[in-house]
Scaffold this motif. Structure first.
Motif, PDB file in Angstrom:
ATOM      1  N   SER A 286       0.100  70.671   6.811  1.00  0.00           N
ATOM      2  CA  SER A 286      -1.313  70.317   6.867  1.00  0.00           C
ATOM      3  C   SER A 286      -1.648  69.465   8.082  1.00  0.00           C
ATOM      4  N   LYS A 287      -0.716  68.649   8.556  1.00  0.00           N
ATOM      5  CA  LYS A 287      -0.939  67.854   9.756  1.00  0.00           C
ATOM      6  C   LYS A 287       0.401  67.455  10.365  1.00  0.00           C
ATOM      7  N   VAL A 288       0.343  67.017  11.604  1.00  0.00           N
ATOM      8  CA  VAL A 288       1.533  66.592  12.334  1.00  0.00           C
ATOM      9  C   VAL A 288       1.235  65.256  12.992  1.00  0.00           C
ATOM     10  N   GLU A 289       2.178  64.350  12.913  1.00  0.00           N
ATOM     11  CA  GLU A 289       2.070  63.070  13.613  1.00  0.00           C
ATOM     12  C   GLU A 289       3.288  62.910  14.507  1.00  0.00           C
ATOM     13  N   CYS A 290       3.069  62.776  15.822  1.00  0.00           N
ATOM     14  CA  CYS A 290       4.159  62.731  16.784  1.00  0.00           C
ATOM     15  C   CYS A 290       4.192  61.392  17.513  1.00  0.00           C
ATOM     16  N   LEU A 307      -2.376  65.081  14.550  1.00  0.00           N
ATOM     17  CA  LEU A 307      -3.049  66.370  14.702  1.00  0.00           C
ATOM     18  C   LEU A 307      -3.198  67.039  13.352  1.00  0.00           C
ATOM     19  N   ALA A 308      -4.420  67.420  13.017  1.00  0.00           N
ATOM     20  CA  ALA A 308      -4.682  68.146  11.775  1.00  0.00           C
ATOM     21  C   ALA A 308      -4.607  69.644  12.025  1.00  0.00           C
ATOM     22  N   VAL A 309      -4.141  70.398  11.041  1.00  0.00           N
ATOM     23  CA  VAL A 309      -4.026  71.851  11.146  1.00  0.00           C
ATOM     24  C   VAL A 309      -5.192  72.483  10.400  1.00  0.00           C
ATOM     25  N   PRO A 310      -5.986  73.363  11.045  1.00  0.00           N
ATOM     26  CA  PRO A 310      -7.098  74.012  10.335  1.00  0.00           C
ATOM     27  C   PRO A 310      -6.601  74.787   9.124  1.00  0.00           C
ATOM     28  N   LEU A 311      -7.313  74.683   8.024  1.00  0.00           N
ATOM     29  CA  LEU A 311      -6.860  75.283   6.765  1.00  0.00           C
ATOM     30  C   LEU A 311      -7.749  76.446   6.329  1.00  0.00           C
ATOM     31  N   GLU A 312      -8.604  76.952   7.221  1.00  0.00           N
ATOM     32  CA  GLU A 312      -9.561  77.966   6.805  1.00  0.00           C
ATOM     33  C   GLU A 312      -8.887  79.265   6.362  1.00  0.00           C
ATOM     34  N   ASP A 313      -7.843  79.694   7.075  1.00  0.00           N
ATOM     35  CA  ASP A 313      -7.260  81.013   6.801  1.00  0.00           C
ATOM     36  C   ASP A 313      -5.940  80.922   6.052  1.00  0.00           C
ATOM     37  N   LEU A 314      -5.738  79.875   5.299  1.00  0.00           N
ATOM     38  CA  LEU A 314      -4.448  79.717   4.619  1.00  0.00           C
ATOM     39  C   LEU A 314      -4.275  80.689   3.453  1.00  0.00           C
ATOM     40  N   LYS A 315      -5.346  81.431   3.087  1.00  0.00           N
ATOM     41  CA  LYS A 315      -5.192  82.439   2.053  1.00  0.00           C
ATOM     42  C   LYS A 315      -4.478  83.672   2.591  1.00  0.00           C
ATOM     43  N   ASP A 316      -4.416  83.801   3.907  1.00  0.00           N
ATOM     44  CA  ASP A 316      -3.690  84.906   4.537  1.00  0.00           C
ATOM     45  C   ASP A 316      -2.192  84.592   4.450  1.00  0.00           C
ATOM     46  N   PRO A 317      -1.380  85.435   3.779  1.00  0.00           N
ATOM     47  CA  PRO A 317       0.051  85.119   3.606  1.00  0.00           C
ATOM     48  C   PRO A 317       0.910  85.381   4.841  1.00  0.00           C
ATOM     49  N   ILE A 322       1.559  78.245  15.320  1.00  0.00           N
ATOM     50  CA  ILE A 322       0.542  77.198  15.336  1.00  0.00           C
ATOM     51  C   ILE A 322       0.736  76.381  16.596  1.00  0.00           C
ATOM     52  N   SER A 323      -0.274  76.368  17.465  1.00  0.00           N
ATOM     53  CA  SER A 323      -0.199  75.633  18.725  1.00  0.00           C
ATOM     54  C   SER A 323      -0.817  74.254  18.545  1.00  0.00           C
ATOM     55  N   LEU A 324      -0.083  73.242  18.955  1.00  0.00           N
ATOM     56  CA  LEU A 324      -0.509  71.856  18.793  1.00  0.00           C
ATOM     57  C   LEU A 324      -0.586  71.198  20.162  1.00  0.00           C
ATOM     58  N   PRO A 325      -1.770  70.779  20.627  1.00  0.00           N
ATOM     59  CA  PRO A 325      -1.887  70.129  21.936  1.00  0.00           C
ATOM     60  C   PRO A 325      -1.287  68.725  21.903  1.00  0.00           C
ATOM     61  N   LEU A 326      -0.450  68.421  22.884  1.00  0.00           N
ATOM     62  CA  LEU A 326       0.208  67.121  22.944  1.00  0.00           C
ATOM     63  C   LEU A 326      -0.342  66.236  24.057  1.00  0.00           C
TER      64      LEU A 326
END
Length: 867
Positions: A286-290, A307-317, A322-326
């Protein structure tokens, strides 16, 4: 003022990371190749280079490898590399060597202190090696290795001498990652069946449920699928592609992973490939802390990046990256906490987009850092300067005519030069026309004298209508003139497909035994003698004017478009023209370069690509004005060549067919063809060399002949007929090709008919010359002639004492079978047993000629011991 400079380094495409790293081509210097011991100075470690024969031909340890297995050959790559496969070879030494390693172990190190034994995905340490002294055996490393140092430990199951030559294949490890630390994966139980989500290829240590000091499946380049219980590897357990953790078993709400890099880097993006099979309680984090640590002795930077991860399409299996900007933050150590979004978290791969880090500091900034943080100042000043950006170049697929640059010049110099050039070109054109008229006058006079001018006027094509028709006017009424429409047209729904299973070539009966003798170049056959043209063979008109590969015609319905396997399409601009190799009736063959083959995901480049150097390729180009049938044949030839996957057959790397002109891109061997190689050498006799001319030994010739036979065995297994096998069409290292006919260098090897069609009659079986019958058996005949060429070190043409017309007469003697046919004589170096093999290849009855499987077996097992 503080400014950060960086060079972004994109992680390599690991599926394309298979470049030769420099043992064979010398990029790796002798000083970086060491060994535990050596037989002598001539078998030192520096001689352990694949396909090289310096010294005594290989590295050979002084000590026994059975049973201790302590001798090793070590290669220092100077920096971390990603290794995808390795190649090994024994000591051949032009046939004088007999030593090779049937198996070996690999050990590797990233720092030169800690050594790790490589194991495959099933925990096996021993790698299968060589079965003879000359073949190269390639071993895919699954899992791959990230290392600077690699050691080969040859093994034996009994007391025996071993020698070794090696090559490493991979690419520079741009990530710079030394190790990662993560919790040990857990076991999931689904319907009572265990799914093991552990990091099975991790090469570090495990203590108190944490793995540290190594690399494993998170950086092996293998992406897991949507269903984590299915794997891409055979014979492995469910869940193999993922490293997974249970929130309940871990006892906390996040998974902590720490990454250690060689040097401080600027991190821009982290990409995490995660599973999202939510029906099984698996979701992406759901989120990442670096947190970022600029150096080993420096404190963690603050504040941490959340960084929070968008959860809109989590119904798609589906699994997803997932790209996370640093944000370009500098760090040598990176610690990230991945928060659970459900009961399970499964990660397959993690990659970083980062760059080397350096700074430019103003004087006030230097003073500030000197007073406030001396360690950080030292770290920044010790960082290497950024690399200069590569220059931009423009690549052209074909040579372009340079346009003159307009200049403001009042003089008439340019006009005078243009006039002179025009006059010279006009004179050259007039001379060419005169010579052409004289040539045709001579040819037509000869045709008229021998009584078959009618055939030239009608323009018959030699592969559609064999020579027997040209010489016998009684058959003319039944033969239509040659047109391009007589070539095979392809199904419109699938313009380039062939059936996978080809029927065997239909052997036709020999001529009637009671048929009267065939008088070569004289009275025609009686009407009772049948026409033996291969009606069941599809002939492809190659770009260079030949029919290189002939395959049995399809008898089944046309394949549908769904059955088509698309050929790899290459961008035309990536081809940089170098020189023209040759041309034929329908096109040209060019030598080109591909400057950055690793940037082309569709390119099926070979293993021997040199590190950091462009890839040389041969490009067959169809003329833009070619007919529709010629275009269809071009596409079909490309489809055929794409199926020929064999170490001794030239490979099709890709095509350019989205626009004109159509192109096929194939391998190109820098060492040239076998004919040129042998013709500049003399045979090495038992007394040794007595002059400065390069030499070659009998065993070396047999080894190359065995490789040609191996490639032809592969072709014959697919019922492919080459039709033009000769030393000019064998490249070095041995790969069978088809460029010979297009090169002016070998124009004298072909007999020209009708001013355009040409035949390699000195290599053709008698039934090919007289009846147009091309089969695997006729390729065996050509192999016998090729073997004769090799043992004569290509010092003369086959039947050099006969004219072309006398060679055709000799084919008639084979047909008549009155004992007057002439065979090629036995070369001086050729033992009688090997000459008997040649004679069997030239047997009048094609059914009595040996198969390529038998020839290969004979050359591998028996011929080497005859001298």
């Amino acid at each position: 003022m503080l400014r950060s400079l960086f060079l972004i380094l994109v992680p390599p495409s690991l599926s394309q990371c298979r470049y030769a790293l420099g043992m064979e081509d010398g990029t790796i210097p002798d000083s970086d190749i060491t060994a535990s011991s050596a037989w002598s100075d001539s078998t030192e470690a520096k001689h352990g280079r694949l396909s090289k024969g310096e010294g005594d031909g290989a590295w050979c340890p002084a000590g026994a490898v059975f049973p201790s297995a302590s001798e090793y050959l070590q290669v220092d790559l100077r920096s971390l590399h990603f290794l995808a496969l390795v190649g090994t070879q024994g000591r051949h030494a032009d046939g004088h060597g007999r030593e090779f390693a049937r198996s070996y172990r690999l050990r590797y190190s990233r720092d030169g202190r800690t050594w790790i034994t490589w194991k495959d995905r099933w925990g096996q340490e021993v790698v299968s090696g060589n079965e003879n002294t000359y073949d190269v055996v390639l071993k895919d490393l699954g899992p791959p290795i990230v290392a600077r140092y690699v050691r080969f430990y040859p093994l034996a199951d009994r007391v025996m001498s071993v020698c070794l030559r090696v090559e490493l294949y991979g690419c520079l490890w741009n990530d710079g990652l030394l190790m990662y630390t993560a919790p040990v994966g857990h076991v999931m139980h689904l319907s009572g069946s265990p799914v093991y989500l552990n990091d099975s290829t991790y090469d570090g240590s495990i203590e108190s449920g944490v793995q540290f000091g190594g690399l494993g499946q998170l950086f092996d380049g293998v992406l897991g699928g949507n269903d984590f219980t299915e794997t891409k590897e055979l014979r492995v357990w469910p869940g193999y592609d993922y490293l997974g953790w249970s929130r309940e078993a871990l006892g906390q709400g996040s998974v902590d992973i720490e990454f250690h890099f060689e040097k401080t880097r600027s991190f821009h993006t982290m990409q995490v490939h995660s599973n999202n099979h939510h029906t099984q309680g698996v979701r992406v984090f759901s989120k990442v802390e670096c947190q970022f640590k600029p150096g080993l002795l420096l404190p963690w930077s603050s504040p941490p990046l959340s960084l929070a991860v968008p959860l809109e399409d989590l119904k798609d299996p589906s699994s997803r990256p997932i790209s996370l900007p640093l944000g370009g933050r500098p760090a040598q150590i990176l610690r990230c906490q991945f928060a659970f979004a459900d009961r399970w978290m499964l990660i397959s791969e993690i990659s970083f987009f980062s760059g080397t880090f350096s700074v430019l500091l103003s004087f006030p900034a230097l003073l500030f850092l000197l007073l406030r943080s001396p360690p950080l100042l030292l770290l920044l000043l010790s960082s290497p300067p950024p690399s200069a950006p590569p220059s931009t170049t423009t690549s052209l697929a074909f040579p372009q005519v340079s346009l003159p640059v307009a200049k403001d010049d009042s003089s008439n110099t340019a006009i005078l030069i243009g006039c002179l050039v025009g006059i010279i070109l006009l004179l050259l054109a007039v001379i060419a026309v005169i010579l052409w008229r004289q040539y045709w006058k001579k040819i037509l006079g000869k045709v008229k004298e021998e009584g078959f001018q009618h055939d030239f006027q009608n323009g018959y094509h030699y592969m559609s209508h064999p020579l027997s028709q040209l010489f016998h006017p009684s058959l003319h009424s039944s033969i239509p003139p040659f047109t391009t429409s007589s070539l095979l047209s392809l199904p419109p729904a699938c313009g380039m497909d062939l059936e996978k299973g080809l029927p065997p070539t239909q052997e036709e009966p020999p001529p009637y035994p009671d048929a009267p003798p065939y008088p070569a170049l004289s009275p025609p056959f009686p009407a009772s003698v049948p026409h033996y043209a291969e009606a069941d063979i599809v002939s492809l008109q190659g770009v260079s004017g030949n029919n290189t590969y002939a395959v049995p015609a399809l008898t089944s319905p046309s394949p549908t478009a769904a059955d088509c396997t698309p050929l790899p399409e290459l961008p035309r601009h990536c081809l940089v023209f170098k020189e023209k190799l040759g041309e034929g009736q329908f096109g040209e063959v060019h030598l080109c370069e591909i400057e950055s083959p690793q940037d082309l995901p569709n390119l099926e480049f070979p293993f021997n690509v040199r590190k950091g150097r462009p890839l040389l390729v041969a490009v067959k180009i169809l003329r833009p004005d070619a007919s529709k049938n010629a275009r269809n044949d071009f596409l079909k030839e490309g489809k055929i060549l794409s199926r020929l996957k064999d170490p001794n057959i030239i490979s099709l790397l890709g095509v350019c067919v989205s626009s004109d002109p159509l192109c096929m891109v194939t391998e190109y061997m820098e060492s040239g063809d076998l004919n040129q190689y042998l013709s500049h050498r003399v045979l090495l006799d038992k007394t040794g060399p007595t002059h400065n001319t390069p030499t070659i030994s009998y065993p070396a010739l047999i080894a190359m002949a065995s490789q040609i036979a191996s490639g032809m065995k592969f072709l014959s297994s697919l019922n492919f007929v080459h039709r033009d096998l000769a030393t000019r069409n064998c490249l070095r290292p041995i790969k069978i090709a088809d460029f010979g006919m297009s090169r002016n260098l070998y124009a004298g090897d072909y007999y020209r008919i009708q001013g355009r069609a040409v035949l390699p009659i000195r290599w053709m079986a008698w039934e090919c010359i007289l009846m147009g019958k091309f089969t695997t058996a006729s390729d065996v005949w050509a192999f016998g002639v090729t073997l004769w060429e090799m043992l004569s070190v290509c010092q003369e043409q086959p039947y050099s004492n006969l004219t072309d017309e006398q060679v055709i007469d000799n084919a008639g003697e084979f047909f008549r079978d009155h004992g007057r046919q002439v065979y090629l004589s036995r070369p001086d170096v050729c033992p009688q047993g090997l000459y008997d093999l040649m004679l069997s290849c030239w047997n009048r009855d094609c059914k009595l000629r040996p198969s390529f499987a038998h020839i290969h077996s004979f050359l591998t097992e028996d011929a080497m011991n005859m001298v």
